[in-house]
Design a protein around this motif. Structure first.
Motif: not given
Length: 1113
Positions: A174-184, A451-459
């Protein structure tokens, strides 16, 4: 040449000029300024650099498949992301040719069109999936080309490598998003090894591994983050350059929001990329922080949605762990078209998503779950049922084009809302779901627009915005923040509104942190089975649209009278089937000098929330219809002045006939209520309506709520719990009970004067002069602050305990608080924790008023003074100041005031009236803090006056929301007897005395205190003791015996058994001190919202189970 110039210089220095030269000399600066402005305007109008970016945008738009109206990001995945080419021949005369504006993006059309009046600025289409696809794609390419991030380096030999390094294998859960973000991120081209070219700095600690690491655990996360920041700031210079404003961290588990609890000021600057993104708490700032989708990673391509047969209208499955889910299951649990299922499914989760048109995302412990991403993945239109949710990528995506957002209060009409969506609208929504679902997926490796690239865009957007907002600097300027990251402790004094707050709170922030002692701060176990339950029990019809008429009301009095009176008004409106006009609060009308921004009701409460929350109970309108306003001005409608003990029969027999005849009646409420507190058992639904009004519908306006919760957060920033104390020292109440002799000097005179007025008005049927010490022994007088301090010390509270002083005004002033402050130096109030700017913003802009200027009386002869002295009576009055000392303002306001000059109290000045209105806001702030406090003790409640009191209302709401919270209910008669024993040596009592005081106060926390509260407080104010009507009891090992009074009324233990789904909810959310609670697929941080039922802030409520279950099972 110097000689020729010397006469001119001499003339300049001597100011000797001819008249014509003087005119030229003064005209010269004006001429230069105008010339400069003209040159600047010409430069802006002609330079090519201004329009270069727009020309580049035009060049870029030529590469799009078609015009902007048919823009589709799906078609751009194969386009090369390269820097823009410079163009020199396409930017001339751009402003001069309006026809060329169609070549710009819609956002730039709006910008340029509004500057030159060429367009109307309306460029948003609710059918489009993106607010402005052109602008987004342009910025996205620029981000992909330019953004650089420096990741603080850590090696595999680091002791906490599991927390700081990316995972080597695929992550699920359920909380994989933060680890997926770091890995990417670590494998992306965004990372730079040169910190000098970095736009952002990434702090790579992950919350999920921290909470499962036994070296850190949930409780140690704030310490870990505090130490990490300290080490980074000492080893690298980058943090200290901006105070962390260009740093960010990522957290998908909601426990991440406590990561900066011991670095509060740092949290105000650091960018948070989190899944738990809600507007409500001040820990998340939407313009600074960013929302990331919570996604359960799926393997393989999305399913073929063409063959899916969606026959079910809507679907939800999950645990019942929030009031919103409770309401959903209560209304739709047995519906045939809306499948609302509690617990685990027996069929595949994916089949339900593929077979439903709409998939419901409901707030659990937090506003976010993985259900939104699940729905989009399977092509199901999400229903967002989570108030205050800052939806992911909301500044890019138009959520109205692919989802349905439903307010909590609209759950009963949700089916009607969904059935009202036409086939054309449904097809548009699902089509957009397929367009945007790529943004809610994680890929290995990452691909464009996921989701990774969209999160990068938000940053990227937040980093650009940090140059404009300057949050850290603004906050520092307003609060006088003293922030030094080199220090390892983030003290409460660092964000104080006063520069010398460390002197006011000397012990906060010491290296010896006070741990939470369960005997002082723990829950009352015998009351843990009591749960808030104010829902209607039986058939409860909605209000009739054809009501019997309108009721308007004027409410007089302070905060507690207003709150209690509004609850009674709603109840009466329901009883009479009347339409209620928003009440007029007389203390905050425009005539009192309040800001023009507010009406009387909106000065304190959220008017829209009040109307919406009660729409299933009573019809409410903001004003009378226009055709009735003139008749009201002519006083054509009957007016009643009911007492606070008025019975329902009075309204049915006296008021209802006139209401049905005139269609409008007015009520004037002065006693803090207009309906008797205790109603017959047959009217229990009306009592529960009172609870829904007082504890749910009466929400303070957002500015008050935000600052109130911010005060709570600042009080807890040091990691310590805090206690709230309300003295209850009000002049009217002291006069009513005859407690004048507890004071000295002129305060005694002021109390006696007010008592004489109450006798004259018929409110008191007693003598003017009474023995105040006998009244105190009777329990009729308040506990003085010194006595409260000694009682707290007897219980065991250490001197460094943080005590919040509630109450907008304490009669007697700071002098009375000196003994309490000497016992507990960390005594604070709102003025200690808030800046003047924050408090000023609450009251809004106000017109200037003449100051209260003190004018000394005319000098009297010695004979006149002697005659007045002889007539003054046996009680000596204070002498005036010596003639060589001036009379100060504070002496005029209450120390040496009118009482020594005249026998008649002057009327309030305009400034006095405005200050009375301000006190409503200060009481509202203190009310929020008192309800949220880890412990609460009143100085004066259950006073028997018949008026509602502040402490009683706070105790009642604490009892309703969380009955097991630590709320002391001392018996003042017993306490007075105890103090009489040791009056001569109060600061060194004998051990037996300490044990007796401790035993009494601990017993007041549970059954004994509730029984006494029911006997003394409930007959005067129902909201001070809403049991048993507004609660239910979950069966427990300990059996509860009913206690009845002499009149047969149930005093304790008469609550109904809670519904079964509440048993399960409590079982899922119950917290054990040694183990972690199990949950379904939601975070276990329960945020304070208007519909929350458990408002604890203890870290034990943040713990969840390590084993996560896949909703596909």
């Amino acid at each position: 040449m110097g000689k020729k110039a010397s006469p001119l210089v001499y003339q300049i220095f001597q100011h000797r000029f001819p008249a014509t030269f003087k005119g030229f000399f003064y005209f010269l600066p004006i001429s230069l300024a105008l010339t400069t402005l003209l040159l600047i305007f010409i430069y802006i109008s002609t330079t090519a650099s201004v329009t270069k970016s727009h020309a580049q945008a035009t060049l870029y738009l030529r590469t799009l498949p078609s015009s902007s109206s048919s823009f589709n990001i799906d078609q751009t995945s194969n386009l090369p992301i390269t820097p823009f080419e410079d163009t020199e021949n396409d930017n001339d005369n751009l402003f001069a040719d309006p026809s060329r504006l169609d070549r710009l993006s819609r956002a730039n059309q709006w910008l340029l069109g509004n500057l030159f009046g060429l367009t109307n600025g309306n460029y948003t289409n609710n059918k489009e999936a993106y607010h402005d696809g052109d602008l987004f794609l342009q910025d996205y390419r620029q981000m992909n080309k330019s953004l650089k991030i420096y990741v603080y380096p850590h090696g595999k030999d680091d002791p906490f490598a599991n927390v700081l390094l990316p995972p080597e294998s695929d992550t699920t859960g359920n909380y994989a998003s933060e680890l997926m973000f770091k890995r990417a991120l670590m494998k992306s081209h965004f990372v730079t090894k040169d910190p000098n070219e970095a736009h952002l700095f990434y702090m790579p600690f992950s919350i999920s591994p921290m909470r499962t690491d036994p070296r850190i655990d949930v409780h140690g996360i704030p310490d870990f983050v505090k130490n990490y920041i300290s080490n980074v700031s000492q080893k690298y210079p980058y943090w200290n350059r901006t105070g962390g404003a260009d740093h960010f961290y990522v957290a998908c588990h909601s426990i991440g929001k406590i990561a900066f609890d011991k670095a509060f000021v740092a949290r105000l600057n650091v960018i948070q990329l989190v899944c738990s993104s809600t507007y409500f708490p001040s820990s998340y700032l939407p313009h600074k922080d960013a929302s990331m989708p919570q996604v359960w990673p799926r393997q393989g391509d999305p399913p073929n949605l063409v063959t899916s047969q969606r026959k079910r209208l809507a679907f939800f499955a999950g645990a019942v762990n929030s009031p919103v889910r409770i309401a959903l299951l209560k209304v739709w649990g047995n519906d045939t078209e809306i499948f609302a299922h509690f617990g685990r499914l027996q069929t595949p989760y994916s089949d339900q998503l593929l077979g439903s048109k709409f998939c419901i995302h409901v707030k659990g412990f937090e506003v976010n779950t993985a259900r939104v991403a699940d729905a989009l993945y399977y092509g199901c239109i999400p229903i967002i049922l989570a108030n205050h949710y800052d939806l992911p990528f909301t500044d890019i995506l138009n959520w109205k084009s692919f989802s349905v957002v439903v307010h909590h209060v609209d759950i009963p009409v949700m089916k009607k809302i969904l059935q009202g969506i036409s086939n054309e609208e449904y097809n548009m929504l699902q089509s957009n779901v397929l367009r945007v679902r790529k943004h809610f997926q994680w890929n290995v490796p990452a691909i464009d627009f996921d989701a990774f690239y969209m999160s990068m865009y938000e940053l990227w957007k937040r980093r650009l915005g940090s140059h404009h907002w300057g949050l850290a600097r603004t906050f520092q300027g307003e609060l006088g923040v003293k922030f030094n990251i080199q220090e390892t402790n983030f003290l409460m004094t660092q964000y104080s509104a006063k520069e010398a707050l460390s002197h006011d709170i000397p012990n906060i922030g010491s290296s010896l942190e006070v741990k939470r002692n369960k005997r002082l701060w723990g829950d009352v176990r015998s009351l843990e089975s009591l749960q808030p339950y104010a829902n209607p029990r039986s058939s409860y019809p909605a209000p009739d649209e054809n009501s019997n008429g309108f009721i308007y009301a004027k409410i007089f009095g302070g905060f507690e009278k207003i709150r209690s009176s509004i609850c009674d008004l709603v109840t009466i409106s329901r009883l009479l089937n009347a339409t209620l006009v928003i009440p007029e609060i007389q203390q905050s009308t425009r005539s009192k000098g309040v800001s023009y921004k507010f009406k009387s009701f909106t000065y304190l409460y959220d008017e829209e929330e009040f109307i919406i929350s009660l729409k299933n109970d009573v019809n409410i309108v903001k004003t009378l219809p226009e055709y009735l306003k003139a008749a009201r001005k002519r006083s054509e409608f009957p007016i009643f002045k009911p007492q606070n003990s008025a019975s329902p029969n009075f309204y049915v027999r006296e008021v209802l006939p006139k209401l049905m005849k005139a269609k409008v009646v007015g009520l004037i409420i002065t006693d803090g209520g207009c309906l008797q507190s205790i109603l017959p058992p047959s009217m229990s639904e009306f009592q529960r309506l009172r609870c829904r009004v007082g504890f749910h519908a009466l929400q303070f306006r957002p500015e008050i709520q935000i600052l109130g919760l911010r005060i709570v957060e600042r009080l807890r920033a040091s990691g310590q719990p805090f206690l709230a104390y309300h003295p209850g020292l009000v002049r009217d109440t002291l006069a009513y009970h005859g407690c004048a002799e507890l004071y000295q000097d002129v305060h005694t005179e002021l109390i006696q004067y007010r008592r004489a007025q109450l006798i004259k008005q018929g409110i008191i049927n007693d003598e003017l002069s009474v023995d105040s010490h006998m009244r105190r022994e009777n329990g009729s007088c308040p506990l003085m602050p010194e006595e409260v301090g000694l009682l707290l010390r007897a219980i065991g509270y250490p001197p460094q305990t943080i005590i919040y002083l509630a109450g907008s005004k304490t009669f007697g002033g700071q002098r009375l608080l000196i003994p309490l402050r000497s016992l507990f130096p960390n005594l604070v109030d709102r003025t200690t924790l808030c800046s003047k700017t924050e408090l000023f913003d609450l009251v809004g802009p106000e017109a200037p008023l003449p100051a209260d200027i003190f004018r000394p009386p005319l000098q009297k002869s010695e004979q006149q003074l002697m005659d007045e002295w002889k007539k003054a009576g046996p009680r000596p009055r204070p002498l005036p100041p010596p003639p060589d000392r001036p009379i100060y303002q504070h002496e005029k306001e209450g120390w040496y005031a009118w009482i020594t000059e005249t026998d008649k109290e002057p009327g309030p000045s305009p400034m006095d009236l405005r200050n009375q209105a301000h006190r409503l806001i200060w009481d509202a702030l203190d009310y929020i803090v008192s309800v949220e406090a880890d412990a609460f003790i009143p100085g004066f409640n259950n006073d028997g006056s018949g008026w509602p009191d502040f402490s009683g209302l706070a105790i009642g709401q604490r009892l309703y929301e969380r009955a097991s919270s630590r709320t002391y209910r001392p018996d003042r008669k017993t306490i007075a007897a105890l103090f009489n024993i040791t009056r001569d040596d109060m600061y060194h009592p004998k051990r037996n005395w300490t044990l007796s005081a401790k035993e009494h106060l601990n017993r007041s926390l549970s059954e004994d205190g509730l029984i006494r509260q029911s006997l003394l407080s409930k007959p005067k104010s129902f909201l001070s003791h809403p049991l048993p009507e507004c609660s239910c009891r979950i069966p427990s090992v300990e059996t509860t015996k009913q206690v009845k009074g002499k009149d047969g009324r149930i005093l304790y233990g008469g609550e109904e058994e809670c519904p079964k789904w509440m048993h399960s909810a409590r079982g899922e959310g119950a917290i054990d001190d040694k183990t972690e609670s199990a949950e379904d697929d939601d975070d276990a941080v329960e945020q304070l919202e208007s519909d929350a039922t458990d408002v604890t802030s203890s870290l034990t409520s943040l713990i969840d189970h390590d084993e996560e279950w896949d909703p596909n099972d």
